[in-house]
Design an enzyme around this catalytic site. Sequence first.
Site, PDB file in Angstrom:
ATOM      1  N   SER A  30      40.943  43.851  41.998  1.00 29.54           N
ATOM      2  CA  SER A  30      41.384  42.489  42.339  1.00 29.54           C
ATOM      3  C   SER A  30      42.891  42.330  42.164  1.00 29.54           C
ATOM      4  CB  SER A  30      40.762  41.449  41.399  1.00 29.54           C
ATOM      5  OG  SER A  30      39.390  41.530  41.415  1.00 29.54           O
ATOM      6  N   HIS A  61      39.601  40.963  47.546  1.00 29.42           N
ATOM      7  CA  HIS A  61      39.101  42.298  47.880  1.00 29.42           C
ATOM      8  C   HIS A  61      39.002  42.419  49.395  1.00 29.42           C
ATOM      9  CE1 HIS A  61      37.895  43.961  43.930  1.00 29.42           C
ATOM     10  NE2 HIS A  61      37.980  42.694  43.609  1.00 29.42           N
ATOM     11  N   HIS A  83      30.846  44.742  43.723  1.00 32.04           N
ATOM     12  CA  HIS A  83      30.558  44.596  42.293  1.00 32.04           C
ATOM     13  C   HIS A  83      29.081  44.329  42.060  1.00 32.04           C
ATOM     14  CE1 HIS A  83      34.754  43.357  42.854  1.00 32.04           C
ATOM     15  NE2 HIS A  83      34.975  43.818  41.644  1.00 32.04           N
ATOM     16  N   TYR A  85      27.971  42.047  40.221  1.00 28.82           N
ATOM     17  CA  TYR A  85      27.719  40.590  40.199  1.00 28.82           C
ATOM     18  C   TYR A  85      27.558  39.997  41.596  1.00 28.82           C
ATOM     19  CZ  TYR A  85      32.779  40.093  41.023  1.00 28.82           C
ATOM     20  OH  TYR A  85      34.048  40.186  41.540  1.00 28.82           O
ATOM     21  N   GLU A  86      27.868  40.763  42.631  1.00 30.29           N
ATOM     22  CA  GLU A  86      27.659  40.273  43.997  1.00 30.29           C
ATOM     23  C   GLU A  86      26.187  40.414  44.400  1.00 30.29           C
ATOM     24  OE1 GLU A  86      31.015  41.295  46.835  1.00 30.29           O
ATOM     25  OE2 GLU A  86      31.531  42.521  45.107  1.00 30.29           O
ATOM     26  N   ALA A 113      41.253  44.947  37.517  1.00 29.76           N
ATOM     27  CA  ALA A 113      41.877  43.862  36.765  1.00 29.76           C
ATOM     28  C   ALA A 113      41.030  43.678  35.518  1.00 29.76           C
ATOM     29  CB  ALA A 113      41.870  42.592  37.590  1.00 29.76           C
ATOM     30  N   MET A 211      34.785  43.724  35.137  1.00 26.86           N
ATOM     31  CA  MET A 211      33.452  43.652  35.769  1.00 26.86           C
ATOM     32  C   MET A 211      33.224  44.752  36.813  1.00 26.86           C
ATOM     33  SD  MET A 211      33.355  39.549  36.402  1.00 26.86           S
ATOM     34  CE  MET A 211      34.076  38.397  35.224  1.00 26.86           C
ATOM     35  N   SER A 212      33.902  45.876  36.653  1.00 29.82           N
ATOM     36  CA  SER A 212      33.777  46.910  37.697  1.00 29.82           C
ATOM     37  C   SER A 212      33.962  48.300  37.101  1.00 29.82           C
ATOM     38  CB  SER A 212      34.847  46.672  38.778  1.00 29.82           C
ATOM     39  OG  SER A 212      36.140  46.900  38.248  1.00 29.82           O
ATOM     40  N   ASN A 235      45.070  38.938  31.876  1.00 28.21           N
ATOM     41  CA  ASN A 235      44.922  37.802  30.943  1.00 28.21           C
ATOM     42  C   ASN A 235      44.530  38.341  29.575  1.00 28.21           C
ATOM     43  OD1 ASN A 235      42.310  38.231  32.696  1.00 28.21           O
ATOM     44  ND2 ASN A 235      41.584  37.473  30.711  1.00 28.21           N
ATOM     45  N   HIS A 247      40.103  32.754  37.998  1.00 32.15           N
ATOM     46  CA  HIS A 247      40.298  33.850  38.942  1.00 32.15           C
ATOM     47  C   HIS A 247      41.722  33.818  39.512  1.00 32.15           C
ATOM     48  CE1 HIS A 247      39.356  36.976  41.796  1.00 32.15           C
ATOM     49  NE2 HIS A 247      39.496  36.182  42.844  1.00 32.15           N
TER      50      HIS A 247
HETATM   51  N1  HPA Z   1      36.947  39.423  31.799  1.00 35.41           N
HETATM   52  C1  HPA Z   1      36.248  40.068  32.755  1.00 35.41           C
HETATM   53  N2  HPA Z   1      36.793  40.488  33.884  1.00 35.41           N
HETATM   54  C2  HPA Z   1      38.091  40.252  34.070  1.00 35.41           C
HETATM   55  C3  HPA Z   1      38.872  39.577  33.130  1.00 35.41           C
HETATM   56  C4  HPA Z   1      38.266  39.139  31.917  1.00 35.41           C
HETATM   57  O1  HPA Z   1      38.893  38.548  31.029  1.00 35.41           O
HETATM   58  N3  HPA Z   1      40.134  39.502  33.624  1.00 35.41           N
HETATM   59  C5  HPA Z   1      40.094  40.127  34.832  1.00 35.41           C
HETATM   60  N4  HPA Z   1      38.871  40.575  35.108  1.00 35.41           N
END
Ligand code: HPA
Length: 273
Positions: A30, A61, A83, A85-86, A113, A211-212, A235, A247
Site C-alpha cells: 500500500s 493497490h 489480501h 481480508y478481501e 506498509a 496485514m500481508s 504509523n 488508511h
Molecule cells: N496495522 C496493520 N496494518 C497496517 C498498519 C497497522 O498499524 N499500518 C499499515 N498497515
Amino acid sequence: MTYEAVQACAAHIKEQYTGPMPKMAMILGSGLNSLADSVDDASVFPFNELPGFPTPTVSGHAGRMLIGKLDGKGVICMQGRVHAYEGQPEEKLAFATRVLWALGVEILVLTNAAGSLDEEAAPGALMAITDHINFAGVNPLVGVNDERFGPRFTDVTTAWDKELTDELHGCADTLGFKLHSGVYLMAKGPNFETPAEIRAFRMWGANAVGMSTVPELLAARHLGMRVCGISSITNYAAGMTGDELTHSETMEYGAIAAVNLEKLLRAFAGKVA
Ligand code: HPA
C-alpha cells in the site's frame, strides 16, 4: 488444478513478453505504487487481463505486473496484491508468487506498509524483516499438497534470507539512511489492532504489524525461492500515540517512506538482479 492454472498464466505472459525473463521480482505494498513508475522500459500486464489472477479490491493497490528494468537490471514489479481480508480463498494468496516462480524468478522482495511497535522506528522509516509471526493464521499451503510446487512441510527456520537482507543493509548504509531490523507480525485485518493486542504483540517480540506478506513468504519458501522483505512504517501501532489510525495516514506516510524505498530497491536491484 492450481498448478495448471499457474502454468497457463505464466505461458500467457511468456507469449506476450518475449524478452529475457528477470530472475528478481518485487511485490509492492500500500502507498508504494509510485515506485513502479520508476521501472524503465516496462511491459505492463493488468492483473485482470491475466488468466486466473486474483484482482485486488483496495485503493492504493493498482493491480498490475510490470516487466522492465531497475538500474539497468531486469525486474518484475507487482504493483499491488490481494489480501486475506478481501475474502480471497487462502490458496489464491499464493497465485502471484507461484506465477513469478513459473516465470523463472528466483529472488523475491516483499514490501508492505506496517505499523511500528518500536519508538525508534517512526512513520516514514524502513524496516528489514528478519522473521515473522503468523498471527493471522492464514496459510496458502493449506489443502492437498502439490509436490510440483514443493514438499508438504516447509521449513521456515531461515525463511528470510540473511545474505539478501545483509545486502539491503549494505545498500542503505551506502545511501546514508537507517534501515531498521525486526520481526513482522501479520494480523488478518481488515480492522487495525487494538492497543491491548499491540501490547501483547510487543511481548511476543513483534516490531511491526501489517496485514500481508506472510502468505507470499510461505508460498515462496514452499517453492524454494529466496526472499527478503521491507516494511515501510506508516504509523505508530494502535495505542502508542493518542491518535486513531486511518488508511489515508497509511497512504500519506507510505508515500514518504517510498522515497527511500525506491532508492533502496534500485540499489539492491543493481547489485543482486
Ligand atoms: N496495522 C496493520 N496494518 C497496517 C498498519 C497497522 O498499524 N499500518 C499499515 N498497515
